[in-house]
Scaffold this motif. Structure first.
Motif, mmCIF file in Angstrom:
data_model
loop_
_atom_site.group_PDB
_atom_site.id
_atom_site.type_symbol
_atom_site.label_atom_id
_atom_site.label_comp_id
_atom_site.label_asym_id
_atom_site.label_seq_id
_atom_site.Cartn_x
_atom_site.Cartn_y
_atom_site.Cartn_z
ATOM 1 N N LYS A 45 -22.971 -16.993 8.312
ATOM 2 C CA LYS A 45 -22.341 -16.860 6.992
ATOM 3 C C LYS A 45 -20.849 -17.193 7.090
ATOM 4 C CE LYS A 45 -21.714 -13.280 3.420
ATOM 5 N NZ LYS A 45 -22.135 -13.964 2.181
ATOM 6 N N ALA A 46 -20.197 -16.624 8.089
ATOM 7 C CA ALA A 46 -18.768 -16.884 8.281
ATOM 8 C C ALA A 46 -18.525 -18.362 8.569
ATOM 9 C CB ALA A 46 -18.239 -16.018 9.425
ATOM 10 N N SER A 47 -19.390 -18.946 9.373
ATOM 11 C CA SER A 47 -19.232 -20.360 9.721
ATOM 12 C C SER A 47 -19.385 -21.248 8.484
ATOM 13 C CB SER A 47 -20.267 -20.740 10.786
ATOM 14 O OG SER A 47 -20.347 -22.138 10.907
ATOM 15 N N VAL A 48 -20.388 -20.963 7.679
ATOM 16 C CA VAL A 48 -20.610 -21.770 6.471
ATOM 17 C C VAL A 48 -19.442 -21.592 5.502
ATOM 18 C CG1 VAL A 48 -22.090 -22.071 4.441
ATOM 19 C CG2 VAL A 48 -23.115 -21.846 6.703
ATOM 20 N N ARG A 51 -30.109 -10.340 15.500
ATOM 21 C CA ARG A 51 -30.427 -11.349 14.497
ATOM 22 C C ARG A 51 -29.543 -11.184 13.270
ATOM 23 N NH1 ARG A 51 -36.669 -10.772 13.682
ATOM 24 N NH2 ARG A 51 -36.707 -9.064 15.199
ATOM 25 N N TYR A 52 -29.321 -9.926 12.894
ATOM 26 C CA TYR A 52 -28.415 -9.658 11.753
ATOM 27 C C TYR A 52 -27.020 -10.198 12.056
ATOM 28 C CZ TYR A 52 -25.864 -6.972 8.196
ATOM 29 O OH TYR A 52 -25.070 -6.596 7.148
ATOM 30 N N ASP A 53 -26.517 -9.869 13.251
ATOM 31 C CA ASP A 53 -25.183 -10.344 13.647
ATOM 32 C C ASP A 53 -25.120 -11.867 13.613
ATOM 33 O OD1 ASP A 53 -24.486 -7.747 14.008
ATOM 34 O OD2 ASP A 53 -24.646 -7.751 16.195
ATOM 35 N N MET A 54 -26.206 -12.495 14.074
ATOM 36 C CA MET A 54 -26.222 -13.953 14.087
ATOM 37 C C MET A 54 -26.097 -14.526 12.673
ATOM 38 S SD MET A 54 -29.156 -16.666 15.022
ATOM 39 C CE MET A 54 -29.567 -16.656 13.287
#
Lengths: 129, 129
Positions: free
Chosen positions: A91-94, A83-86
């Motif tokens: 975050k990177a996508s946004v 879940r953390y990785d997701m």
DNA sequence: GCTTGACTTAGAGTTAACTTTAAGGAATAT
DNA sequence: ATATTCCTTAAAGTTAACTCTAAGTCAAGC
């Protein structure tokens, strides 16, 4: 504890009750409870889940992937890392989306300036004549 | 003047030739010329038009509305004000999208922090035992 | 001459996230 | 008692922006 009917919950998130039933059907609301007569009862935890669902949606995540996240939540601490990785990926996508919007905004600003100048020029011509 | 074949133009904008033909069919490339044998020739002005089309697309504008803009461009100076207004609207729209992403990012950051802490806590437990 | 890339029409298929329709039945609020 | 809100299944419809298929013609480069 405060609870919400389906239409109250829908109004709170600016959706329709239909959409919430659709989400339920798609497995996005696994922990929702019912009244003895079968009506859905939205608890605080369900409202919080909806808030996160909205957030993930706004980040561009498709509903099927959101469903995976919801499943991980039900599986307990063994999925904490996943879940953390997701969320790091989200975050990177946004951040990437923001960067694209920034570039788009640059082009738009240029165009705004171009048309503003062009309009001022055509106004001058009107005033001269 | 430098010109591009359909596949060169497509590569330049990371699209397929098929998509460019689709855009042409939809009226997004009205000023494109052809070779005597009928092949599309992408001039510098067509490449610039594609750049703006990409920008408008990235701003969330549907293709049918982009088509209106392209038509205005063909109509000359009488549509300058309309085009300026359109870019101002696009600017406002992109600003709103950025604001929504900012809010989304806040929630994601909170969640990242929450999961990071939760993982650290579970690591401590592992080390203690 | 052969391969590669370009062209055509015309329509079907895809994907996501709903949205609507139909056609009822049950319970809660006034 | 009546109006409103809720429930159900099951499937069809919507929209956008492609994407693909068929089926074939045409032309340029090596």
């Amino acid at each position: 504890m405060k609870t919400y009917s389906i239409s109250e919950a829908a109004a709170h998130f600016n959706m329709t009750p239909h959409t919430l039933r659709y989400y339920d059907k798609e497995g996005l609301l696994p922990s929702i409870e019912r009244t003895p007569s079968g009506k859905r009862v939205f608890k605080t935890s369900d409202m919080e889940a909806l808030r996160i669902i909205e957030c993930l949606k706004a980040s561009g995540m498709p509903i099927k992937e959101i469903k995976h996240f919801i499943e991980w939540c039900s599986e307990g601490d063994s999925t904490l890392q996943r879940r953390y990785d997701m969320f790091l990926e989200r975050k990177a996508s946004v951040e990437a989306q923001m960067e694209e919007l920034r570039k788009t905004m640059e082009v738009i600003d240029h165009k705004c300036h171009y048309y503003k100048t062009a309009l001022e020029k055509s106004m001058e011509v009107v005033h001269q004549s």
